[in-house]
Design an enzyme around this catalytic site. Structure first.
Site, PDB file in Angstrom:
ATOM      1  N   ASP A  18       0.831  -1.198   0.000  1.00 45.02           N
ATOM      2  CA  ASP A  18       0.000   0.000   0.000  1.00 45.02           C
ATOM      3  C   ASP A  18       0.871   1.256   0.000  1.00 45.02           C
ATOM      4  OD1 ASP A  18      -1.529   1.995   2.351  1.00 45.02           O
ATOM      5  OD2 ASP A  18      -2.604   1.387   0.542  1.00 45.02           O
ATOM      6  N   GLU A  47       1.321  -0.064  -4.946  1.00 41.69           N
ATOM      7  CA  GLU A  47       0.305   0.939  -5.299  1.00 41.69           C
ATOM      8  C   GLU A  47       0.978   2.310  -5.259  1.00 41.69           C
ATOM      9  OE1 GLU A  47      -3.354   3.589  -3.738  1.00 41.69           O
ATOM     10  OE2 GLU A  47      -1.600   2.984  -2.580  1.00 41.69           O
TER      11      GLU A  47
END
Ligand code: 7SA
Ligand code: CA
Length: 539
Positions: A215, A241
């Site tokens: 993340d 990400e």
């Protein structure tokens, strides 16, 4: 322009690499081995995002129980991997006053590595993970090392009161801050690094992890991700990400001037992980359908295509069933969704399908068919793709191990080359057409020449012929040649799949594709691409 940027990017990269090298020598950090393979799984993976923004609030069945119950179907639907929500306990409750929304418990503001979370119990998680892995669906966990819930006095991860939150040490962040950064962790600190390292190994050993989704990777060093993955397992899958537009970089940073693709590739080079294709997402949101070719997965270089994890929407950008309709920060319009899934499932990269599109919003049948066609063709993440830009909309050919897939989206491709015939899949009134056909050979460049052409102002000489690249005998989709005054002839090079029997002719017509064409007299010119790399027509 792009070449200049790339050259400048390489120059800047060289200088920034030099300063990076000096920095690393001094800090004794291992130099990222650029040749190390990217961890993109089998290269033929099809990923399911196994949750949406309100899955943590699923009633009456806990989300892990839903996943365990549906594991068999998910496998039968063709998915080879599933992106699971963050497995760590999140008891946060927050209010987003500007959006008038509230949330918490989704796992992104976690407080400990306890697996009893809003998604279900530790036991339910183990059951779901085992069921999915047994169904041939590799479990990929979402991990959030950039920050954690900082509303606790003592951080349970570090006994003895030290808590390594950024709000205790401002210079201790390897990357960007999440929001005001108060909750950011110092991932560059050995103990913080080791704490996460051990937990990632624990996920592999105790919770069936076959890969990780990192993340907010803008928030810590790509090299740290590479080191974690080296311990977690180099053969495993990892994806980052990186949702950061070029204008979010400081003006002094080379990435401020670079493209979305450049930044994504740079992060992947340093982490050796795949990366979500926000370059394609940005074009899907802001560009014409023809410009979808500017995704990372459409890059001419296979090393750029293979790292791309393509998607239409996720739990941030898209809507979600339930409360507030989810987050929908950057959702793709309904009108484009079927076309977007047809594209990502028939082009290079590793496609990721968003749960609601598959199991809530009646798009499952189309996606199931597209996955079947993709697998039969043997499309891989780095498969070759060619775009036929003389057609409107998007027309592209991606060649797999067993078949080539020709896709036409919103296109005026009407004259179909003999070899293609009826589409294998046609949807939305022909706005989506997909052909699965014999695998084409790698392209070769063929030099075309047209002689003794008489043209009037506003006219040009074109090549029109039997194959898709040559407009399938439709003068409106012919390929323009360039005039060589010193040789008084028209020439041009066109890439054609090798070993194809080609027939063609020279034509003269105006710039307007619908204008009348004057054809070269006599029989067609014919040759076999590859056997000949030049061909000539005369009026
Ligand atoms: O606007 C969309 C796009 O429009 C286009 O036209 C633009 C695009 O660039 C433009 O071209 O995209 C922009 O907007 C994106 C969305 O905000 C940005 C993108 O960079 C930007 O270009 O993307 C960012 O935000 C995403 C949600 C992140 C991206 O990585 C990031 O780059 N996605 C991941 C990250 C997180 C965080 O783990 C998750 O966030 C996502 O699900 C995940 O996929 O107690 C301390 C404390 C303080 O430290 C804070 O200052 C304070 O604010 C607490 C408070 N924090 C709370 C947050 O305010 C609140 O929003 C926090 C505790 O809870 C919430 O945060 C949620 C977040 O809202 C949610 O999305 C977070 C934690 O629960 O979980 C999720
Ligand atoms: Ca950070």
């Amino acid at each position: 322009m792009k070449f200049f940027i790339r050259a400048r990017y390489r120059l800047m990269k060289r200088t920034s690499l030099l300063s990076l090298f000096i920095a690393m020598v001094f800090t004794g950090t291992a130099m990222a081995d650029a040749s190390a393979p990217v961890r993109n799984g089998t290269g033929e993976d099809i990923l399911l995002q196994g949750f949406h923004w309100n899955s943590s609030r699923n009633e009456p069945e806990k989300w892990y129980a839903v996943l365990a119950r549906m594991a068999g179907q998910i496998g039968n639907d063709g998915f080879t991997a599933i992106w699971m929500p963050p497995p760590w306990r999140d008891t946060s409750g927050w209010v987003d006053s500007d959006k008038g929304t509230s949330g918490g418990g989704e796992g992104y503001f976690w407080r400990s590595f306890d697996k009893n979370s809003q998604y279900g119990s530790d036991e339910q998680l183990k059951t779901a993970a085992a069921a999915l892995n047994n169904a041939g669906v590799n479990v990929i966990y979402d991990v959030v090392p950039n920050h954690m819930d900082d509303s606790q006095v003592n951080n349970p991860l570090f006994p003895g009161g030290r808590n390594e939150w950024r709000h205790d040490c401002s210079q201790c962040d390897e990357g960007d801050a999440f929001m005001d950064g108060n909750a950011d962790l110092n991932t560059g600190n050995t103990e913080v690094y080791d704490t996460f390292k051990n937990e990632l190994v624990n996920l592999r050993q105790q919770y069936g992890a076959k890969g990780l989704r990192f993340d907010f990777v803008r928030g810590y060093a790509a090299e740290t991700v590479d080191r974690w993955m080296t311990v977690f397992g180099n053969q495993q899958f990892c994806v980052g990400e990186m949702w950061k537009s070029p204008d979010e970089y400081p003006a002094s940073d080379w990435q401020n001037q670079a493209s979305w693709q450049d930044s994504l590739k740079d992060w992947s080079d340093r982490s050796h992980c795949a990366i979500f294709d926000f370059a394609l997402k940005e074009r899907m949101q802001n560009g014409s359908i023809a410009e979808w070719r500017h995704g990372l997965n459409g890059n001419p270089d296979p090393l750029w295509r293979k790292i791309a994890v393509t998607f239409v929407d996720n739990h941030d950008t898209g809507f979600s069933p339930g409360r507030y309709g989810g987050q929908h920060h950057w959702a793709l319009t309904e009108e484009k969704r079927n076309k977007a899934y047809a594209y990502i499932l028939s082009s290079p990269g590793t496609p990721a399908v968003y749960w609601p599109d598959m199991y809530d919003w009646q798009r499952g049948e189309l996606i199931r068919q597209l996955i079947k066609i993709r697998k039969e063709a043997g499309i891989k993440a780095d498969s070759p793709i060619r775009f036929q830009t003389q057609y409107s909309g998007l027309v592209a050919t991606t060649t797999g191990i067993r078949k080539s897939l020709v896709i036409a989206l919103d296109s005026d491709l009407t004259k179909i080359p003999q070899g293609l015939g009826q589409p294998t899949l046609e949807r939305d009134g022909g706005k989506i057409r997909l052909w699965s056909t014999i695998p084409e050979q790698p392209p070769v460049s063929v030099a075309f020449t047209c002689d003794y052409a008489t043209t009037y102002p506003g006219q040009r000489v074109y090549v029109v012929g039997s194959s898709l690249e040559l407009g399938a005998w439709d003068p409106g989709h012919a390929v323009a040649l360039n005039y060589k005054p010193q040789e008084n002839r028209w020439t041009g090079s066109i890439d054609l799949p090798a070993q194809q029997g080609i027939e063609w002719k020279c034509i003269v017509r105006g710039n307007d594709p619908s204008s009348a064409a004057r054809w070269q007299p006599g029989p067609n010119v014919s040759f076999t691409s590859g056997a000949a790399n030049q061909t000539r027509g005369t009026f």
